[in-house]
Design a protein around this motif. Structure first.
Motif, short mmCIF file in Angstrom:
data_model
loop_
_atom_site.label_atom_id
_atom_site.label_comp_id
_atom_site.label_asym_id
_atom_site.label_seq_id
_atom_site.Cartn_x
_atom_site.Cartn_y
_atom_site.Cartn_z
N LEU A 253 39.97 34.77 44.09
CA LEU A 253 39.00 35.57 44.83
C LEU A 253 38.25 36.53 43.91
O LEU A 253 37.03 36.68 44.01
N GLN A 254 38.96 37.15 43.01
CA GLN A 254 38.32 38.09 42.09
C GLN A 254 37.29 37.40 41.22
O GLN A 254 36.21 37.94 40.96
N ARG A 255 37.59 36.17 40.79
CA ARG A 255 36.62 35.42 39.99
C ARG A 255 35.38 35.07 40.82
O ARG A 255 34.25 35.17 40.32
N LEU A 256 35.58 34.67 42.06
CA LEU A 256 34.44 34.33 42.92
C LEU A 256 33.59 35.56 43.21
O LEU A 256 32.35 35.47 43.21
N MET A 257 34.22 36.69 43.46
CA MET A 257 33.46 37.91 43.70
C MET A 257 32.66 38.30 42.46
O MET A 257 31.49 38.70 42.56
#
Length: 282
Positions: free
Chosen positions: A65-69
């Motif tokens: 999720l952090q990478r996508l954000m």
């Protein structure tokens, strides 16, 4: 400053047989779709249906999720904890309530890791507050949950089907700065409530707004075609100097046309946002 977001699942076709749920098959696609609208954030759904594949439930998923954000610029500012529709804090045993409080504590901890600001807890439909015993159970459960909110710094926002006076009474029992009301324009219109009465009762405690339209006594319909009184709602938001977020929880359009449908809904809301002094939703 207010931000404009969307309920998870509205930027991909719905799961078979479900109007709102964690989108098990295509949750990752929503980040690029949100950026294409553009829209600021996704209100992430945590429910029983998607629990075993929800990335917010595991460390590796949180890293994903952090990478996508980071790559899309789309945040996760809120969690819609529909898990507590499946396992409500009302009409349950003391042991069940303790287990559900432990789930809420974990949701808050994991939410903090991805930058969440609030968790919306629904007390509507099957989890609605119907009796005095339900009312007292919710008060006691939220009092027990507030130390978890303090630990993480996240707010708890209660979404209920209570009328203005009873919702005010509930909030008065919980006078904590981290506990606020979620206002849902569609649910209120379906129940026949007047925004002026609602904000007159507890407007100073509204911390987030779900934008949708419903027919009185009926289901969700496209914005502007139901009984939601948007002019009065936004006048009341201006009156109380509301500066929180707005999450689109709107009727669905045609499958695979989610980005364009969302653009039209964003335009509808911005028309009203431009008339209030709470700050432009960017």
């Amino acid at each position: 400053m207010s931000k404009l977001g969307i309920m998870q699942g509205r930027l991909v076709p719905p799961e078979p047989g479900r109007f709102q749920s964690f989108p098990r098959a295509r949750w990752a696609d929503e980040f690029a779709n949100a950026a294409a609208v553009p829209i600021d954030y996704i209100e992430w759904i945590v429910d029983h249906y998607g629990d075993d594949v929800n990335p917010l439930r595991a460390e590796k998923g949180i890293e994903h999720l952090q990478r996508l954000m980071d790559s899309t610029g789309v945040a996760i500012r809120a969690i819609c904890a529909d898990y507590f529709m499946d396992f409500p804090f009302v009409r349950c045993t003391a042991q069940e309530r303790a287990e559900r409080l432990a789930q809420l504590q974990q949701i808050l901890k994991n939410g903090r890791k991805v930058g969440v600001l609030r968790v919306v807890i629904p007390f509507v439909d099957i989890s609605a507050i119907k009796t005095d015993d339900d009312f007292r159970d919710v008060v006691n459960a939220m009092r027990s949950a507030l130390p978890y909110a303090e630990e993480t710094g996240l707010e708890l926002h209660l979404e209920t089907s209570l009328g203005p006076a009873d919702f005010k009474r509930l909030l008065d029992e919980l006078p904590h700065p981290l506990l606020k009301a979620n206002y849902d324009s569609g649910n209120s219109s379906s129940l026949g409530y007047n925004p002026a009465d609602e904000f007159g009762a507890y407007g100073d405690r509204v911390g987030s707004v779900h934008i949708k339209d419903r027919v009185k006594g009926g289901s969700t319909v496209p914005l502007g075609t139901g009984d939601a009184d948007f002019p009065t709602l936004f006048r009341e938001l201006e009156r109380v100097r509301y500066a929180g977020d707005f999450t689109l929880q709107v009727a669905r359009g045609e499958p695979d046309n989610e980005v364009e449908w969302t653009k039209s809904n964003v335009a509808f809301v911005r028309k009203y946002l431009n008339t209030i002094g709470s700050g432009e939703a960017a």
